[in-house]
Design an enzyme around this catalytic site. Structure first.
Site, PDB file in Angstrom:
ATOM      1  N   ASP A  99      27.170   2.554  14.389  1.00  0.00           N
ATOM      2  CA  ASP A  99      27.481   2.602  15.822  1.00  0.00           C
ATOM      3  C   ASP A  99      28.371   1.415  16.168  1.00  0.00           C
ATOM      4  OD1 ASP A  99      27.473   3.683  18.338  1.00  0.00           O
ATOM      5  OD2 ASP A  99      25.328   3.485  18.682  1.00  0.00           O
ATOM      6  N   GLU A 138      33.549 -24.630  38.029  1.00  0.00           N
ATOM      7  CA  GLU A 138      34.913 -24.099  38.036  1.00  0.00           C
ATOM      8  C   GLU A 138      35.573 -24.428  36.696  1.00  0.00           C
ATOM      9  OE1 GLU A 138      38.739 -25.404  40.538  1.00  0.00           O
ATOM     10  OE2 GLU A 138      37.083 -24.666  41.800  1.00  0.00           O
ATOM     11  N   HIS A 146      34.428   0.748  22.885  1.00  0.00           N
ATOM     12  CA  HIS A 146      33.335   1.707  23.086  1.00  0.00           C
ATOM     13  C   HIS A 146      33.878   3.112  23.329  1.00  0.00           C
ATOM     14  CE1 HIS A 146      29.315   3.017  23.984  1.00  0.00           C
ATOM     15  NE2 HIS A 146      29.660   3.429  25.192  1.00  0.00           N
ATOM     16  N   LYS A 151      18.822  12.493  20.813  1.00  0.00           N
ATOM     17  CA  LYS A 151      17.854  11.766  21.637  1.00  0.00           C
ATOM     18  C   LYS A 151      18.061  12.092  23.104  1.00  0.00           C
ATOM     19  CE  LYS A 151      20.218   7.410  22.710  1.00  0.00           C
ATOM     20  NZ  LYS A 151      21.578   7.763  22.454  1.00  0.00           N
TER      21      LYS A 151
END
Length: 314
Positions: free
Chosen positions: A220, A40, A131, A194
Site C-alpha cells: 500500500d 513564526e 495517494h 473490507k
C-alpha cells in the site's frame, strides 16, 4: 551539471536530504530555518543560489502545517535569490488524501496546496507514490510522481523465497498498486475486501484469493493508524497464510500505530524514509525502514541533466 545543483533541506527531511546529497556526491546547501518566539518561521539561504538548479527536499509530514509553511517560505527565499529553477522535492505529499469532495461543503485541500506551492515560485515538483495519481493534474507546473515499487521489489527478491510469495492489496482501491509489485516478482495477487464502519477503523469482511500456505505481502502507499494493516494481517493468517509482511511507502504511523503493529502477528512492516522515522519506529521489533535516497537522488540528477525520469521505472 553537478556543480549547478543546490540541494536544500527542510526540517522534515534533513536526514533524507543528506543521504540524497551523499548519493549525488554533493554538499548539502547551507540553509537556516528557525522560529521566532511566536513560532513564526524564518528562512535564510546561507550561500549563493543565483542561476542555480535548486532542489528543496521537504515532506509535509507531522506537523504537516508547519512543514508545509517551511516549504513555501524556502521556495520563496530561493525565488527571491534568483535561482534559475526551483524543484520542490516532496517525498510525502501530506494533503494527498483530500483529493476530492467526499461530502457537501468540504474542501479539496490537495488542490489548494498545489496552488500554494505553484504560487510560492516552484517551477516543478518531484514526489513519491501520490495517494491518487490524478493529483499530478492539480499542479500547473511539471510534476513527476516517482514509484517506490522497484525498491520494494528488489528488497522482496533479496529476502523472500519465490515459491510461496503472494502479493495482497489491503483494499479494493489499492489493487493497481499491488498488481505492479505482483507482476514484477511473478507472484499471484489476492485482495482484502473490507468495510470501513467509521473513520480510522476498518472491519475485514472477506479474502478474495486462496492464501493458504502462502507468505503474504501486503502492499500500500500509506499506513496511518495501522488498523487496516493489522486487521488485514489477522484475516490472512486466519485464512491459512503462512506469514504476513507489509511493504508501505509512507509510514505516517500516527497515535498508537507503532505499538498496535508491534503487538500484532505481522511478521514485518517495511516502510521508506519518505517520512523521518521516530525513535519508536526505530525501536519497534517488526518495523524496518528502507531508504529511497538513491531513487530520489537519481531522479534529481536526471532532472538536472534534462534526462528521462520515467525510464527509471521501465
Amino acid at each position: 551539471m553537478k556543480s549547478s545543483i543546490k540541494i536544500i533541506a527542510g526540517n522534515a527531511s534533513r536526514p533524507l536530504a543528506e543521504a540524497i546529497a551523499a548519493y549525488l556526491e554533493l554538499p548539502l546547501a547551507k540553509c537556516m530555518v528557525r522560529r521566532f518566539a511566536d513560532m513564526e518561521i524564518f528562512v535564510e539561504l546561507q550561500e549563493n543560489v543565483r542561476g542555480e538548479d535548486v532542489f528543496i527536499v521537504q515532506s509535509t509530514s507531522f506537523p504537516a502545517n508547519d512543514h508545509l509553511m517551511e516549504l513555501l517560505i524556502m521556495i520563496d527565499a530561493a525565488r527571491r535569490s534568483s535561482a534559475r529553477r526551483i524543484t520542490a522535492v516532496i517525498p510525502y505529499f501530506g494533503y494527498a488524501r483530500q483529493d476530492r469532495r467526499t461530502s457537501g461543503r468540504t474542501p479539496i485541500s490537495a488542490k489548494l496546496v498545489a496552488n500554494l506551492i505553484t504560487e510560492a515560485g516552484a517551477d516543478r515538483v518531484l514526489t513519491l507514490d501520490l495517494h491518487a495519481g490524478q493529483i499530478q493534474g492539480f499542479f500547473d507546473i511539471p510534476t513527476d510522481n516517482l514509484f517506490a515499487a522497484p525498491v520494494m521489489v528488489r528488497d522482496i527478491k533479496e529476502r523472500m523465497p519465490p515459491e510461496d510469495r503472494m502479493v495482497v492489496s489491503p483494499d479494493v482501491g489499492g489493487v493497481v498498486r499491488a498488481r505492479v509489485v505482483a507482476k514484477r516478482i511473478d507472484a499471484p495477487l489476492a485482495i482484502v475486501d473490507k468495510r470501513r464502519e467509521r473513520p480510522g477503523e476498518s472491519e475485514v469482511m472477506n479474502i478474495i484469493g486462496d492464501v493458504s500456505g502462502r507468505s503474504c505481502i501486503l502492499v500500500d502507499d500509506i499506513v496511518d493508524s495501522g488498523g487496516t494493516l493489522v486487521n488485514a494481517a489477522e484475516a490472512l493468517l486466519n485464512a491459512g497464510a503462512k506469514d504476513v509482511s507489509a511493504y508501505i511507502t509512507h509510514g505516517v504511523l500516527s497515535g498508537g500505530a507503532v505499538s498496535r503493529i508491534a503487538a500484532s502477528r505481522m511478521k514485518e512492516l517495511v516502510i521508506t524514509d519518505s517520512i523521518q522515522p521516530t525513535q519508536a519506529v526505530k525501536l519497534a521489533r517488526n518495523i524496518r525502514v528502507m531508504s529511497i535516497a538513491p531513487l530520489l537522488g537519481e531522479a534529481i540528477g536526471r532532472t538536472a541533466t534534462e534526462s528521462s525520469v520515467s525510464s527509471l521505472f521501465d
